[in-house]
Design a protein around this motif. Structure first.
Motif, PDB file in Angstrom:
ATOM      1  N   ASP A 325       0.815  -1.216   0.000  1.00  0.00           N
ATOM      2  CA  ASP A 325       0.000   0.000   0.000  1.00  0.00           C
ATOM      3  C   ASP A 325       0.847   1.264   0.000  1.00  0.00           C
ATOM      4  N   GLU A 426      -7.608  -3.407  -1.800  1.00  0.00           N
ATOM      5  CA  GLU A 426      -6.200  -3.043  -1.786  1.00  0.00           C
ATOM      6  C   GLU A 426      -5.905  -2.345  -3.087  1.00  0.00           C
ATOM      7  N   SER A 427      -5.030  -1.362  -3.028  1.00  0.00           N
ATOM      8  CA  SER A 427      -4.776  -0.565  -4.218  1.00  0.00           C
ATOM      9  C   SER A 427      -3.337  -0.709  -4.655  1.00  0.00           C
ATOM     10  N   SER A 428      -3.133  -0.558  -5.920  1.00  0.00           N
ATOM     11  CA  SER A 428      -1.786  -0.553  -6.499  1.00  0.00           C
ATOM     12  C   SER A 428      -1.801   0.353  -7.702  1.00  0.00           C
ATOM     13  N   SER A 432      -7.952  -0.380  -7.735  1.00  0.00           N
ATOM     14  CA  SER A 432      -8.415  -1.267  -6.672  1.00  0.00           C
ATOM     15  C   SER A 432      -8.479  -2.682  -7.186  1.00  0.00           C
TER      16      SER A 432
END
Length: 488
Positions: A325, A426-428, A432
């Motif tokens: 994150d 969760e993000s990248s 999302s």
């Protein structure tokens, strides 16, 4: 003339036999033989070739490794003036290795060649010296080196020994930048407790990479692949790295960033790796969070996908993190990280895999109770559950009961602390996970991560209210929420 005395004749024969036997069992005969060989060699003109262990840039000379492997495989090593004995990879296996500054004689096509394992007293550098009669040079030199190469390939294919290289060398100017030890980690991809579909897709991805040299060259890209393994501690990331190395039969280069002096030193470490290597940096998120001064973020980015990363091929890079994150999106972009693999905490499916491998159980009367506890949102890492099973392996029922108690305690702790589990997404790089149509996510199942978190939240609320016969989640969505893998 008097006839010879039989007694004296018999005594002379006996004395001669005893003298010859004495000389044969002592070094006298060997000294005489070496003198004769030395005199014969002095009558010929020899050509000498030197094969150093490293070149002028302190990169490994691959010919040195091939010749060294070939020489140590010869029976003549045991007959040389000095040899070291080491334990082999197999039980009761003894391996002779030529000692420093010792000479070995080999024969090829009727010609004798001399090899000397030279070590300099001045700087400790190593080299192999080849002495060959000049009259035999044109006839056997090239075929002899080709014979050494073929023998090495056969030995290397037969042994398939994976080595672990560490950048822990205190004097790289003498012994190179890497120190190697046999890689004896027992884990394989099959022994890691994770979803079998995810395993098969990763194995298929690696198999495709191994066969894609011409494809990468046609695209004008370097033939390399990079993986990110991320998830909580104890979920099997390091064990999976070992399984990848054994699956690929690649040597492992474990980069310890704390032993790297600056960005240039990190580049030189990369230059000194070989083809067919698995380059690993563990806990990259912790290193970046510490804001180090030795190796900058720019240096790490260039290590992952800079011009220096193009100086070798057939390499696989693996990075491990507990979470991504807080990682700069430039670290995770496609090209630097090709495959993202998420390692979650243990679910019921992974529990059954652990019970099968650790306890030999396919089914048990307590399994429904374990599944019910997992449905409440309680979870432990595979390492924690595996340790419970190892400690109670003599009693499978006690092991499962202990796991249930630990899961229930974990659920109470999470409820008391107000921790309702990880965030719903969760993000990248600003995206999302679980969003429909996410680019490059043909390994990802739509909506799986979000439904998993809602299920955990629902389970905790059910524990608080004590309600029963609540609405069940769809079984297909439960199956889809085990693992996440993203390929970019």
């Amino acid at each position: 003339m008097l006839p010879p005395n039989p007694i004296l004749l018999l005594a002379a024969i006996t004395a001669s036999y005893l003298l010859f036997r004495f000389l044969y069992k002592t070094s006298v005969l060997q000294i005489v033989r070496n003198w004769c060989r030395l005199i014969a060699d002095k009558c010929h003109v020899h050509q000498t070739y030197r094969i150093p262990q490293f070149n002028e840039h302190m990169q490994e000379n691959h010919l040195y490794r091939k010749v060294s492997t070939y020489l140590n495989s010869l029976p003549a090593v045991e007959d040389s003036d000095g040899a070291n004995l080491f334990a082999g990879p197999k039980p009761n296996d003894i391996v002779p290795v030529l000692d420093d500054n010792q000479t070995l004689i080999d024969a090829f096509l009727g010609a004798r060649v001399h090899w000397t394992n030279e070590r300099s007293d001045r700087d400790g550098s190593r080299a192999l010296l080849l002495r060959i009669r000049r009259k035999d040079k044109r006839r056997i030199l090239r075929p002899y080196l080709q014979h050494i190469h073929a023998t090495f390939e056969d030995i290397d294919q037969r042994k398939k020994e994976v080595k672990l290289f560490l950048n822990a060398e205190e004097r790289p100017e003498r012994n190179g930048r890497w120190r190697s030890v046999p890689f004896t980690h027992p884990s394989t991809i099959e022994t890691v407790a994770m979803d079998s579909d995810v395993k098969n897709k990763i194995k298929s991805d690696m198999e495709s990479f191994l066969k894609s040299r011409q494809y990468y060259h046609r695209l004008g890209r370097v033939w390399k692949r990079s993986y990110l393994l991320y998830g909580p501690s104890g979920t099997g990331k390091s064990s999976f790295v070992a399984g990848m190395a054994k699956f690929l039969c690649y040597d492992v280069y474990d980069v310890d960033l704390s032993n790297v002096s600056d960005d240039s030193d990190l580049k030189m470490l990369l230059l000194h790796t070989t083809n067919k290597s698995l380059i690993v940096i563990e806990d990259l998120d912790r290193y970046l969070a510490a804001k180090p001064t030795a190796v900058s973020l720019s240096g790490i980015l260039n290590f992952m996908d800079g011009i220096f990363s193009c100086c070798g091929e057939e390499r696989v890079m693996v990075f491990t993190m507990n979470g991504k994150d807080q990682i700069d999106p430039t670290v995770l972009r496609p090209g630097r990280i090709d495959v993202h693999v998420y390692f979650p905490l243990c679910d019921f499916s992974a529990f059954k895999t652990l019970a099968s491998s650790h306890l030999g159980l396919k089914e048990h009367k307590l399994f429904p109770q374990v599944e019910e506890v997992f449905q409440t949102g309680a979870s432990l890492s595979p390492a924690e559950i595996g340790e419970i099973m190892i400690s109670n392996r003599t009693s499978p029922s006690r092991a499962i009961k202990t796991v249930i108690t630990a899961l229930q305690s974990n659920s109470v702790d999470r409820r008391g602390s107000g921790n309702l589990g990880p965030r719903l997404t969760e993000s990248s790089s600003g995206r999302s996970y679980g969003e429909p149509g996410e680019c490059g996510s043909f390994f990802t199942r739509d909506g799986s991560h979000t439904m998993k978190e809602f299920r955990k939240l629902y389970g905790l609320l059910r524990m608080r209210s004590g309600r029963k016969n609540s609405e069940d989640l769809d079984l297909s969505e439960r199956e889809n929420s085990r693992h996440e893998i993203e390929v970019k």
